[in-house]
Scaffold this motif. Structure first.
Motif, PDB file in Angstrom:
ATOM      1  N   GLY A 191     -20.022 -12.335   6.446  1.00 36.56           N
ATOM      2  CA  GLY A 191     -19.258 -11.825   7.174  1.00 36.56           C
ATOM      3  C   GLY A 191     -19.083 -13.195   8.328  1.00 36.56           C
ATOM      4  N   ARG A 192     -18.107 -12.950   9.538  1.00 36.31           N
ATOM      5  CA  ARG A 192     -18.130 -14.000  10.408  1.00 36.31           C
ATOM      6  C   ARG A 192     -19.363 -14.336  11.220  1.00 36.31           C
ATOM      7  NH1 ARG A 192     -13.543  -9.997  12.765  1.00 36.31           N
ATOM      8  NH2 ARG A 192     -13.174 -10.039  10.575  1.00 36.31           N
ATOM      9  N   ILE A 193     -19.169 -15.401  12.025  1.00 36.25           N
ATOM     10  CA  ILE A 193     -20.492 -15.723  12.915  1.00 36.25           C
ATOM     11  C   ILE A 193     -20.075 -15.298  14.251  1.00 36.25           C
ATOM     12  CG2 ILE A 193     -21.998 -17.374  14.015  1.00 36.25           C
ATOM     13  CD1 ILE A 193     -22.796 -16.639  11.057  1.00 36.25           C
ATOM     14  N   PHE A 194     -18.920 -16.061  14.611  1.00 36.57           N
ATOM     15  CA  PHE A 194     -18.233 -15.607  16.051  1.00 36.57           C
ATOM     16  C   PHE A 194     -17.341 -14.789  16.079  1.00 36.57           C
ATOM     17  CE2 PHE A 194     -21.121 -19.503  17.074  1.00 36.57           C
ATOM     18  CZ  PHE A 194     -21.650 -18.861  17.954  1.00 36.57           C
ATOM     19  N   ASP A 195     -16.975 -13.794  16.732  1.00 32.89           N
ATOM     20  CA  ASP A 195     -16.135 -12.966  16.774  1.00 32.89           C
ATOM     21  C   ASP A 195     -15.346 -13.174  18.357  1.00 32.89           C
ATOM     22  OD1 ASP A 195     -13.797 -11.142  16.497  1.00 32.89           O
ATOM     23  OD2 ASP A 195     -15.079  -9.268  16.268  1.00 32.89           O
ATOM     24  N   LEU A 196     -14.351 -14.043  18.623  1.00 30.23           N
ATOM     25  CA  LEU A 196     -13.820 -14.190  19.937  1.00 30.23           C
ATOM     26  C   LEU A 196     -12.643 -13.167  20.059  1.00 30.23           C
ATOM     27  CD1 LEU A 196     -13.577 -18.045  19.780  1.00 30.23           C
ATOM     28  CD2 LEU A 196     -15.521 -16.753  20.027  1.00 30.23           C
ATOM     29  N   VAL A 197     -12.973 -12.282  21.121  1.00 31.50           N
ATOM     30  CA  VAL A 197     -12.049 -11.017  21.160  1.00 31.50           C
ATOM     31  C   VAL A 197     -11.001 -11.130  22.347  1.00 31.50           C
ATOM     32  CG1 VAL A 197     -12.293  -8.425  21.626  1.00 31.50           C
ATOM     33  CG2 VAL A 197     -14.107  -9.698  20.625  1.00 31.50           C
ATOM     34  N   GLY A 242      -7.673 -11.733   3.667  1.00 34.05           N
ATOM     35  CA  GLY A 242      -8.546 -10.905   3.248  1.00 34.05           C
ATOM     36  C   GLY A 242      -9.937 -10.954   3.117  1.00 34.05           C
ATOM     37  N   THR A 243     -10.240 -12.177   3.634  1.00 34.55           N
ATOM     38  CA  THR A 243     -11.754 -12.276   3.584  1.00 34.55           C
ATOM     39  C   THR A 243     -12.446 -12.304   5.113  1.00 34.55           C
ATOM     40  OG1 THR A 243     -13.540 -13.807   2.890  1.00 34.55           O
ATOM     41  CG2 THR A 243     -11.563 -14.807   3.449  1.00 34.55           C
ATOM     42  N   ASP A 244     -13.524 -11.958   5.141  1.00 36.53           N
ATOM     43  CA  ASP A 244     -14.052 -12.173   6.572  1.00 36.53           C
ATOM     44  C   ASP A 244     -14.890 -13.125   6.662  1.00 36.53           C
ATOM     45  OD1 ASP A 244     -14.354 -10.539   8.851  1.00 36.53           O
ATOM     46  OD2 ASP A 244     -16.100  -9.752   8.430  1.00 36.53           O
ATOM     47  N   SER A 245     -15.099 -13.876   5.676  1.00 39.70           N
ATOM     48  CA  SER A 245     -16.076 -14.952   5.772  1.00 39.70           C
ATOM     49  C   SER A 245     -15.587 -16.298   6.517  1.00 39.70           C
ATOM     50  CB  SER A 245     -16.508 -15.511   4.372  1.00 39.70           C
ATOM     51  OG  SER A 245     -17.111 -14.331   3.661  1.00 39.70           O
ATOM     52  N   HIS A 246     -15.482 -16.166   7.641  1.00 38.78           N
ATOM     53  CA  HIS A 246     -15.130 -17.327   8.472  1.00 38.78           C
ATOM     54  C   HIS A 246     -16.030 -17.666   9.620  1.00 38.78           C
ATOM     55  CE1 HIS A 246     -11.407 -16.153   6.747  1.00 38.78           C
ATOM     56  NE2 HIS A 246     -10.648 -17.125   7.086  1.00 38.78           N
ATOM     57  N   SER A 267     -23.488 -22.381   9.393  1.00 46.01           N
ATOM     58  CA  SER A 267     -23.486 -22.731   7.954  1.00 46.01           C
ATOM     59  C   SER A 267     -23.522 -21.223   7.276  1.00 46.01           C
ATOM     60  CB  SER A 267     -24.845 -23.121   7.587  1.00 46.01           C
ATOM     61  OG  SER A 267     -25.166 -23.326   6.337  1.00 46.01           O
ATOM     62  N   GLY A 268     -22.736 -21.062   6.253  1.00 43.55           N
ATOM     63  CA  GLY A 268     -22.447 -19.815   5.337  1.00 43.55           C
ATOM     64  C   GLY A 268     -23.867 -19.678   4.587  1.00 43.55           C
ATOM     65  N   ALA A 269     -23.937 -18.434   3.973  1.00 45.44           N
ATOM     66  CA  ALA A 269     -25.227 -18.289   3.033  1.00 45.44           C
ATOM     67  C   ALA A 269     -24.681 -18.670   1.501  1.00 45.44           C
ATOM     68  CB  ALA A 269     -25.567 -16.863   3.121  1.00 45.44           C
ATOM     69  N   GLY A 270     -25.556 -19.456   0.981  1.00 45.31           N
ATOM     70  CA  GLY A 270     -25.235 -19.447  -0.948  1.00 45.31           C
ATOM     71  C   GLY A 270     -24.262 -20.865  -1.155  1.00 45.31           C
ATOM     72  N   MET A 271     -23.881 -21.506  -0.157  1.00 48.67           N
ATOM     73  CA  MET A 271     -22.948 -22.592  -0.715  1.00 48.67           C
ATOM     74  C   MET A 271     -23.304 -23.866   0.182  1.00 48.67           C
ATOM     75  SD  MET A 271     -19.158 -20.796  -1.177  1.00 48.67           S
ATOM     76  CE  MET A 271     -18.627 -22.233  -1.718  1.00 48.67           C
ATOM     77  N   PRO A 272     -24.059 -24.584  -0.198  1.00 46.62           N
ATOM     78  CA  PRO A 272     -24.677 -25.889   0.139  1.00 46.62           C
ATOM     79  C   PRO A 272     -23.448 -26.928   0.276  1.00 46.62           C
ATOM     80  CG  PRO A 272     -25.631 -25.735  -1.734  1.00 46.62           C
ATOM     81  CD  PRO A 272     -24.976 -24.555  -1.556  1.00 46.62           C
ATOM     82  N   TYR A 316     -20.687 -25.745   7.750  1.00 47.61           N
ATOM     83  CA  TYR A 316     -20.988 -26.044   6.526  1.00 47.61           C
ATOM     84  C   TYR A 316     -20.630 -24.992   5.462  1.00 47.61           C
ATOM     85  CZ  TYR A 316     -24.125 -29.135   8.868  1.00 47.61           C
ATOM     86  OH  TYR A 316     -24.727 -30.320   9.537  1.00 47.61           O
ATOM     87  N   GLY A 317     -21.069 -25.130   4.195  1.00 43.18           N
ATOM     88  CA  GLY A 317     -20.425 -24.481   2.921  1.00 43.18           C
ATOM     89  C   GLY A 317     -20.822 -22.987   3.305  1.00 43.18           C
ATOM     90  N   GLY A 318     -19.805 -22.123   2.530  1.00 40.66           N
ATOM     91  CA  GLY A 318     -19.821 -20.800   2.564  1.00 40.66           C
ATOM     92  C   GLY A 318     -18.847 -20.198   3.437  1.00 40.66           C
ATOM     93  N   TYR A 319     -18.136 -21.037   4.327  1.00 42.70           N
ATOM     94  CA  TYR A 319     -17.253 -20.611   5.368  1.00 42.70           C
ATOM     95  C   TYR A 319     -15.796 -21.312   5.285  1.00 42.70           C
ATOM     96  CZ  TYR A 319     -20.614 -17.443   7.523  1.00 42.70           C
ATOM     97  OH  TYR A 319     -21.270 -16.315   7.844  1.00 42.70           O
ATOM     98  N   TYR A 320     -14.857 -20.535   5.541  1.00 41.53           N
ATOM     99  CA  TYR A 320     -13.576 -21.262   5.660  1.00 41.53           C
ATOM    100  C   TYR A 320     -12.967 -21.765   6.780  1.00 41.53           C
ATOM    101  CZ  TYR A 320     -13.203 -18.895   1.074  1.00 41.53           C
ATOM    102  OH  TYR A 320     -13.541 -18.457  -0.120  1.00 41.53           O
TER     103      TYR A 320
END
Length: 199
Positions: A130-136, A166-170, A148-153, A189-193
């Motif tokens: 999922g996301r790292i920072f959620d600025l509300v 549709g994805t939460d990976s930001h 850095s995200g997991a699994g994609m260097p 780094y990899g794993g995030y958009y």
């Protein structure tokens, strides 16, 4: 001895709140406050000086433990409670297993900063995508860190994506309640958009 520990000539009363017992190796210790260098500086308590900046380590994060999100969130909750503040991430690798909510309120502001994009690295645990920072809400700034995200260097180009996807990976999610956001000196780094902006 009690007179000297109380500060002696010009010293502070024994046990004065917010001051520290400090010695210079050549004389007995006295209670002293914090005094910045420079003309016009005024003495302040060490408590007041220390509370200018929240550090994630103040709340138990050590920068090398899996699943730091719960203790790191406490630093942001404390900053949000006063409506403003700076949250510092010292050098280290911080493993995140849930989004860090940054919510200073409509008129509040929180500055998040690290020791540099090569020194402060925030990464997802292997099981979290999922996301790292959620600025509300409010005004937010994030600077001087690597995410850095997991699994994609490997390095990816951060992109700002409008609206909801549709994805939460930001790395960073900017919600519509934010007044303004500044992002600088970041490497994603990899794993995030990169950045998802609803604002």
């Amino acid at each position: 001895l009690r007179s000297q520990l109380s500060g002696g000539a010009g010293g502070l009363a024994l046990g004065t709140a917010g001051y520290a017992l400090i010695g210079n190796g050549a004389s007995l210790a006295t209670y002293q406050g914090f005094l910045q260098t420079g003309t016009g500086a005024v003495t302040r308590t060490w408590n007041a000086k220390g509370k200018e900046t929240f550090s994630v380590t103040d709340f138990g994060s050590v920068g090398n433990a899996a699943g730091d999100s719960t203790v790191i969130q406490k630093a942001y909750t404390a900053a949000a409670a006063v409506g403003y503040g700076a949250v510092y991430w010292p050098p280290g690798i911080y493993y995140i297993d849930a989004a860090i909510s940054v919510n200073p309120g409509t008129s509040g502001q929180i500055v998040t900063y690290g020791a540099g994009s090569q020194s402060t690295l925030i990464t997802a645990t292997p099981s979290y995508n999922g996301r790292i920072f959620d600025l509300v809400t409010g005004r937010n700034r994030i600077s001087s860190m690597g995410i850095s995200g997991a699994g994609m260097p490997g390095l990816v180009t951060p992109t700002v994506m409008p609206g909801s996807v549709g994805t939460d990976s930001h790395a960073i999610h900017i919600r519509a309640g934010c007044v303004d956001v500044c992002l600088d000196h970041l490497i994603v780094y990899g794993g995030y958009y990169g950045v998802l902006s609803e604002a």
